[in-house]
Design an enzyme around this catalytic site. Structure first.
Site, PDB file in Angstrom:
ATOM      1  N   TYR A   1       0.937  -1.312  -0.012  1.00 35.36           N
ATOM      2  CA  TYR A   1       0.039  -0.016  -0.126  1.00 35.36           C
ATOM      3  C   TYR A   1       0.900   1.305   0.011  1.00 35.36           C
ATOM      4  O   TYR A   1       0.523   2.073  -0.922  1.00 35.36           O
ATOM      5  CB  TYR A   1      -0.967  -0.153   1.122  1.00 35.36           C
TER       6      TYR A   1
ATOM      7  N   ILE B   1      -8.160   8.484   8.969  1.00 34.12           N
ATOM      8  CA  ILE B   1      -9.689   9.150   8.796  1.00 34.12           C
ATOM      9  C   ILE B   1     -10.678   8.099   9.227  1.00 34.12           C
ATOM     10  O   ILE B   1     -10.646   6.994   9.166  1.00 34.12           O
ATOM     11  CB  ILE B   1      -9.864   9.325   7.154  1.00 34.12           C
TER      12      ILE B   1
ATOM     13  N   ALA C   1       3.913   1.531  -0.873  1.00 36.39           N
ATOM     14  CA  ALA C   1       4.788   1.767  -2.205  1.00 36.39           C
ATOM     15  C   ALA C   1       3.869   2.320  -3.338  1.00 36.39           C
ATOM     16  O   ALA C   1       4.288   3.089  -4.063  1.00 36.39           O
ATOM     17  CB  ALA C   1       5.158   0.308  -2.679  1.00 36.39           C
TER      18      ALA C   1
END
Length: 244
Positions: A152, A185, A154
Site C-alpha cells: 500500500y 480518517i 509503495a
C-alpha cells in the site's frame, strides 16, 4: 452551478461516498464501484436532491479491459471530464515477508495500474479541452510508512512520484495534477476497532482526533476548483499534524 462532470473511482463508501455527496453540490458526478448494488444506489439516492446529476457504474479498475470499455462509453456520452479523482484503493495489510505475489500484485493493480488505465483514455480528451484537474488520492503512508503496509505504501508513494512527473507534462495543456495525502480518517474500519486501540491512534495525532471523510472531500473540492488554479505537482497533506 457548474455543469461539467467529473469521475470519482471507488465512490460507494467511506471517503469515496463523501467525495460524491460533497462534489455533487457543484458538479455532475460519475463514480465507479466494484459492483453496483445497495451501497452504490444508496449514494445515488442520497444525492437525489443535489444540483448535480450522479451516475454509478460497475468497474474494477485493476481490470484494464473493463476500464477501456467504460472510459470510451463515458467519453461518448458526456465528453471529456473536467476532473478525475483517483480514489479507489485497497490495503491488503500484512508483513512484507508474509505477502504473496498475488496479494502484492492485487494492490499494485488496484491502486496504481488503474490510474494509468484511466489516464490513457481520459487525458487526451482533457488535453483537447485545455483545462482540467487530476487528483491522486495518496496517503501519509506513502510519506512516513506504516508497519504492515509495504505494498500500500509503495503505491501511495508512487502516486506522489507520478504526480510530480505528470504535472510538468500536462501543464502546457492547462491541466493540473495534485495529490491528496490523508492521515487517519474515520471509517468503518476505525469504528470496528477496540476502544483502547482507537484511543492510542488518536494520541498519535497532534490535533488529538481522527479526520473525517467530509474534510477529505472538501480538500479535494479545493484541488479541482478555481481557488487552486496555480497549484500543480504538489501533495496536500491532511493528517492533523501526524507527519509534522
Amino acid at each position: 452551478m457548474n455543469r461539467k462532470w467529473l469521475l470519482i473511482t471507488g465512490g460507494s463508501r467511506g471517503i469515496g461516498r463523501a467525495l460524491v455527496e460533497e462534489l455533487a453540490r457543484d458538479w455532475n458526478v460519475v463514480f465507479t464501484c466494484r459492483n453496483t448494488g445497495e451501497a452504490s444506489q444508496a449514494v445515488v439516492d442520497a444525492c437525489a436532491g443535489l444540483p448535480g446529476w450522479v451516475e454509478a457504474y460497475p468497474c474494477d479498475g485493476s481490470n484494464e479491459e473493463q476500464v477501456n470499455v467504460l472510459a470510451q462509453q463515458l467519453l461518448e456520452k458526456h465528453g471529456a471530464p473536467h476532473a478525475v479523482i483517483h480514489n479507489a484503493g485497497i490495503t491488503q495489510d500484512g508483513l512484507h515477508i508474509h505477502q504473496t505475489a498475488e496479494t502484492w500484485q492485487q494492490v499494485i493493480n488496484t491502486n496504481l495500474n488503474a490510474v494509468f488505465y484511466w489516464n490513457r483514455h481520459l487525458l487526451p480528451a482533457m488535453i483537447m479541452n485545455g483545462d482540467g484537474a487530476l487528483v491522486l488520492m495518496s496517503s501519509v503512508t506513502g510519506i512516513k510508512g506504516n508497519i504492515g503496509q509495504t505494498a500500500y505504501g509503495a503505491t501511495k508513494a508512487a502516486m506522489i512520484g507520478l504526480c510530480r512527473s505528470l504535472a510538468p507534462e500536462l501543464g502546457r495543456f492547462g491541466l493540473r495534477v495534485n495529490c491528496l495525502a490523508p492521515g487517519i480518517i474515520e471509517s468503518e474500519m476505525t469504528e470496528a476497532m477496540p476502544p483502547a486501540k482507537l484511543e492510542a491512534m488518536r494520541k498519535q495525532v497532534p490535533l488529538k482526533r481522527l479526520g473525517t471523510p467530509l474534510e477529505v472531500a472538501r480538500a479535494t473540492a479545493f484541488l479541482i476548483g478555481d481557488d487552486s488554479r496555480y497549484m500543480t505537482g504538489q501533495t496536500l497533506v491532511l493528517d492533523g499534524g501526524l507527519t509534522a
